[in-house]
Motif scaffolding. Sequence first.
Motif, PDB file in Angstrom:
ATOM      1  N   PHE A   1       0.835  -1.204   0.000  1.00 10.08           N
ATOM      2  CA  PHE A   1       0.000   0.000   0.000  1.00 10.08           C
ATOM      3  C   PHE A   1       0.872   1.258   0.000  1.00 10.08           C
ATOM      4  O   PHE A   1       0.602   2.217  -0.746  1.00 10.08           O
ATOM      5  CB  PHE A   1      -0.917  -0.032   1.224  1.00 10.08           C
ATOM      6  CG  PHE A   1      -1.834   1.153   1.332  1.00 10.08           C
ATOM      7  CD1 PHE A   1      -3.060   1.146   0.684  1.00 10.08           C
ATOM      8  CD2 PHE A   1      -1.475   2.270   2.074  1.00 10.08           C
ATOM      9  CE1 PHE A   1      -3.909   2.240   0.773  1.00 10.08           C
ATOM     10  CE2 PHE A   1      -2.320   3.358   2.171  1.00 10.08           C
ATOM     11  CZ  PHE A   1      -3.536   3.349   1.529  1.00 10.08           C
TER      12      PHE A   1
ATOM     13  N   ILE B   1      -2.501   2.685  -8.385  1.00 10.57           N
ATOM     14  CA  ILE B   1      -3.836   2.340  -7.879  1.00 10.57           C
ATOM     15  C   ILE B   1      -3.965   0.834  -7.646  1.00 10.57           C
ATOM     16  O   ILE B   1      -4.561   0.390  -6.657  1.00 10.57           O
ATOM     17  CB  ILE B   1      -4.912   2.849  -8.847  1.00 10.57           C
ATOM     18  CG1 ILE B   1      -4.932   4.382  -8.850  1.00 10.57           C
ATOM     19  CG2 ILE B   1      -6.286   2.307  -8.478  1.00 10.57           C
ATOM     20  CD1 ILE B   1      -5.853   4.980  -9.877  1.00 10.57           C
ATOM     21  N   MET B   2      -3.389   0.049  -8.531  1.00  5.74           N
ATOM     22  CA  MET B   2      -3.447  -1.409  -8.336  1.00  5.74           C
ATOM     23  C   MET B   2      -2.690  -1.832  -7.084  1.00  5.74           C
ATOM     24  O   MET B   2      -3.131  -2.729  -6.348  1.00  5.74           O
ATOM     25  CB  MET B   2      -2.879  -2.114  -9.574  1.00  5.74           C
ATOM     26  CG  MET B   2      -3.732  -1.976 -10.822  1.00  5.74           C
ATOM     27  SD  MET B   2      -3.063  -2.864 -12.232  1.00  5.74           S
ATOM     28  CE  MET B   2      -3.326  -4.554 -11.716  1.00  5.74           C
TER      29      MET B   2
ATOM     30  N   LEU C   1      -4.852  -0.853  -4.028  1.00 11.97           N
ATOM     31  CA  LEU C   1      -5.983  -1.766  -3.834  1.00 11.97           C
ATOM     32  C   LEU C   1      -5.526  -3.129  -3.330  1.00 11.97           C
ATOM     33  O   LEU C   1      -6.147  -3.730  -2.448  1.00 11.97           O
ATOM     34  CB  LEU C   1      -6.752  -1.913  -5.147  1.00 11.97           C
ATOM     35  CG  LEU C   1      -7.491  -0.671  -5.651  1.00 11.97           C
ATOM     36  CD1 LEU C   1      -8.152  -0.950  -6.994  1.00 11.97           C
ATOM     37  CD2 LEU C   1      -8.515  -0.190  -4.644  1.00 11.97           C
TER      38      LEU C   1
ATOM     39  N   ALA D   1      -4.427  -2.770   0.315  1.00 14.35           N
ATOM     40  CA  ALA D   1      -5.585  -2.553   1.184  1.00 14.35           C
ATOM     41  C   ALA D   1      -6.374  -3.834   1.401  1.00 14.35           C
ATOM     42  O   ALA D   1      -6.904  -4.069   2.489  1.00 14.35           O
ATOM     43  CB  ALA D   1      -6.485  -1.473   0.588  1.00 14.35           C
ATOM     44  N   ALA D   2      -6.456  -4.686   0.386  1.00 12.64           N
ATOM     45  CA  ALA D   2      -7.179  -5.958   0.548  1.00 12.64           C
ATOM     46  C   ALA D   2      -6.501  -6.840   1.587  1.00 12.64           C
ATOM     47  O   ALA D   2      -7.170  -7.481   2.412  1.00 12.64           O
ATOM     48  CB  ALA D   2      -7.249  -6.676  -0.801  1.00 12.64           C
TER      49      ALA D   2
END
Length: 259
Positions: free
Chosen positions: A122, A164-165, A168, A171-172
Amino acid sequence: MRTPGLLIFGMVFAPCGWVLDLTSTVAPDWREISQMPGVSTDAIMRQGIWDICLAYQTTSQQTCGQQDSSYFGQQIIPVAKGLMVASLLVTLFGIAVATAGVRCWRDRPNWIISGLGGILIFLSGVMTIIPIAWYTHIINSIPTVTSGTINVGYCIILGYIGGIMEILGGAAMVIGMCSCCGGWNRGERSSRGTAKFSQSNPPVPRKVEVPNIARSISTSSSVPYSRDSLAERDYPRAKPPRSRFVDTSVTRKPYDADL
């Protein structure tokens, strides 16, 4: 046990974002300058954070190593170099840490280790977005020795998508590490809940009262007389069948019809 979906999401998005960030860092196309005066109309000046190339669309020729001291002297260029390289290294380290917790040959993944790897991934995505957004904000105000029409290069787009990938994906993994989930939404059974269930007393069977049929008939019958009064009355009964009389005094010879 199969790998949970949150970890699969993070482990797929993180390497894909790293490849896009690597392309954005190395390729010299953060900004394109076209329609330059005194140069062919098909010539495009492609400026990156490491190099500047002059390309021709008709001949597909590209000459790199162009000098532009005013462009490389801007503050955004060294900052973008440092953050992009740091983002690539942090992403690799985060993927290595997350792999140690996600590996499938265990019965259950280690959510703490994979969550720490997700935090690193992240942060690497954030380090990619910062120079990309800064460069995009001042893209028209960066001085250069060549004037012309300024356009956004493909490295900016790839950098946005890659960052952005990574955000994400990291964050997952961090969401999967949250203790509030308790393991239920990940297809697991909480160890605390299992231990509490195993130590609880066995359920006590309930007593079911079976109603007495004779009592219910005698008490709840709507007939105005009781069963005892029926027994006392004399009701006519069916007569027993009459027995056939056989005269044994007469002796006769038996015939075939008698057999």
